[in-house]
Design an enzyme around this catalytic site. Structure first.
Site, PDB file in Angstrom:
ATOM      1  N   ILE A  33       0.838  -1.404   0.179  1.00 49.04           N
ATOM      2  CA  ILE A  33      -0.082  -0.193   0.049  1.00 49.04           C
ATOM      3  C   ILE A  33       0.688   1.236   0.108  1.00 49.04           C
ATOM      4  CG2 ILE A  33      -0.220   0.392   2.514  1.00 49.04           C
ATOM      5  CD1 ILE A  33      -3.469   0.701   1.941  1.00 49.04           C
ATOM      6  N   GLU A  98       6.562  -4.787  10.942  1.00 47.76           N
ATOM      7  CA  GLU A  98       5.696  -4.099  11.492  1.00 47.76           C
ATOM      8  C   GLU A  98       4.258  -4.868  11.627  1.00 47.76           C
ATOM      9  OE1 GLU A  98       5.348  -0.603   9.028  1.00 47.76           O
ATOM     10  OE2 GLU A  98       7.066   0.299   9.877  1.00 47.76           O
ATOM     11  N   HIS A 103       5.813 -12.119   6.096  1.00 50.16           N
ATOM     12  CA  HIS A 103       5.904 -11.871   4.563  1.00 50.16           C
ATOM     13  C   HIS A 103       7.185 -11.423   4.101  1.00 50.16           C
ATOM     14  CE1 HIS A 103       5.495  -8.518   7.372  1.00 50.16           C
ATOM     15  NE2 HIS A 103       5.985  -7.564   6.368  1.00 50.16           N
ATOM     16  N   HIS A 105       9.154  -8.892   1.114  1.00 51.66           N
ATOM     17  CA  HIS A 105       8.904  -7.739   0.030  1.00 51.66           C
ATOM     18  C   HIS A 105       9.747  -7.957  -1.174  1.00 51.66           C
ATOM     19  CE1 HIS A 105       7.665  -4.636   3.449  1.00 51.66           C
ATOM     20  NE2 HIS A 105       8.279  -5.734   4.034  1.00 51.66           N
TER      21      HIS A 105
HETATM   22  P1  AMP Z   1       6.990  -4.840   7.589  1.00 47.41           P
HETATM   23  O1  AMP Z   1       7.845  -3.759   8.111  1.00 47.41           O
HETATM   24  O2  AMP Z   1       8.046  -5.781   6.956  1.00 47.41           O
HETATM   25  O3  AMP Z   1       6.168  -5.710   8.682  1.00 47.41           O
HETATM   26  O4  AMP Z   1       6.294  -4.348   6.372  1.00 47.41           O
HETATM   27  C1  AMP Z   1       4.885  -4.062   6.312  1.00 47.41           C
HETATM   28  C2  AMP Z   1       4.476  -3.586   5.044  1.00 47.41           C
HETATM   29  O5  AMP Z   1       2.853  -3.850   4.937  1.00 47.41           O
HETATM   30  C3  AMP Z   1       4.785  -2.225   4.675  1.00 47.41           C
HETATM   31  O6  AMP Z   1       5.576  -2.069   3.825  1.00 47.41           O
HETATM   32  C4  AMP Z   1       3.339  -1.347   4.541  1.00 47.41           C
HETATM   33  O7  AMP Z   1       3.119  -0.328   3.511  1.00 47.41           O
HETATM   34  C5  AMP Z   1       2.494  -2.675   4.036  1.00 47.41           C
HETATM   35  N1  AMP Z   1       1.158  -2.588   4.338  1.00 47.41           N
HETATM   36  C6  AMP Z   1       0.555  -2.392   5.651  1.00 47.41           C
HETATM   37  N2  AMP Z   1      -0.795  -2.352   5.449  1.00 47.41           N
HETATM   38  C7  AMP Z   1      -1.149  -2.688   4.365  1.00 47.41           C
HETATM   39  C8  AMP Z   1      -2.440  -2.952   3.441  1.00 47.41           C
HETATM   40  N3  AMP Z   1      -3.676  -2.926   3.803  1.00 47.41           N
HETATM   41  N4  AMP Z   1      -2.058  -3.548   2.306  1.00 47.41           N
HETATM   42  C9  AMP Z   1      -0.871  -3.500   1.498  1.00 47.41           C
HETATM   43  N5  AMP Z   1       0.323  -3.399   2.322  1.00 47.41           N
HETATM   44  C10 AMP Z   1       0.120  -2.911   3.422  1.00 47.41           C
END
Ligand code: AMP
Length: 108
Positions: A33, A98, A103, A105
């Site tokens: 997002i 977060e 997951h 990236h």
């Molecule tokens: P991390 O810091 O590795 O946990 O990354 C979490 C990622 O999830 C971040 O890059 C956010 O931009 C992404 N994110 C959070 N909420 C959503 C959502 N509803 N749809 C898509 N991506 C999201």
């Protein structure tokens, strides 16, 4: 302990929408997002696992290789196999994770 109400769990259940790239019975890939590069796709196993270690320890035989084979398939689908990319998996608080559902990236 896995938080079953985390945002990616809700996306997997279809309770929150996402820009889907690919989905099957075991994996889901969707656009981040808040992209930090031209292509920024997230990949999640549907298994309830909070971080990398949880994914490895809870996965049945074959599930880990399946996840990364699907990741490679998405890399091809995104057209970045030859141009290059990064795969990042933040894990745990010191890893900057977060969302507490494992997951990766894919950044292209
Ligand atoms: P991390 O810091 O590795 O946990 O990354 C979490 C990622 O999830 C971040 O890059 C956010 O931009 C992404 N994110 C959070 N909420 C959503 C959502 N509803 N749809 C898509 N991506 C999201």
């Amino acid at each position: 302990m896995y938080d079953k109400n985390n945002i990616f769990a809700k996306i997997i259940k279809g309770e929150i929408p996402c820009e889907k790239i690919y989905e099957d019975e075991s994996v889901l890939f969707f656009n981040d997002i808040n992209p930090i590069s031209k292509i920024h796709v997230l990949g999640v196993p549907k298994l309830s696992c909070k971080d990398f270690s949880d994914f490895i320890s809870k996965s049945k035989p074959g599930a880990i290789s399946n996840f990364f084979k699907k990741t490679e398939m998405i890399i091809d689908k995104l057209g970045i196999r030859n141009t290059g990319y990064k795969i990042i998996a933040n894990s745990g608080s010191d890893g900057g994770q977060e969302v507490p559902h494992f997951h990766i990236h894919i950044l292209g």
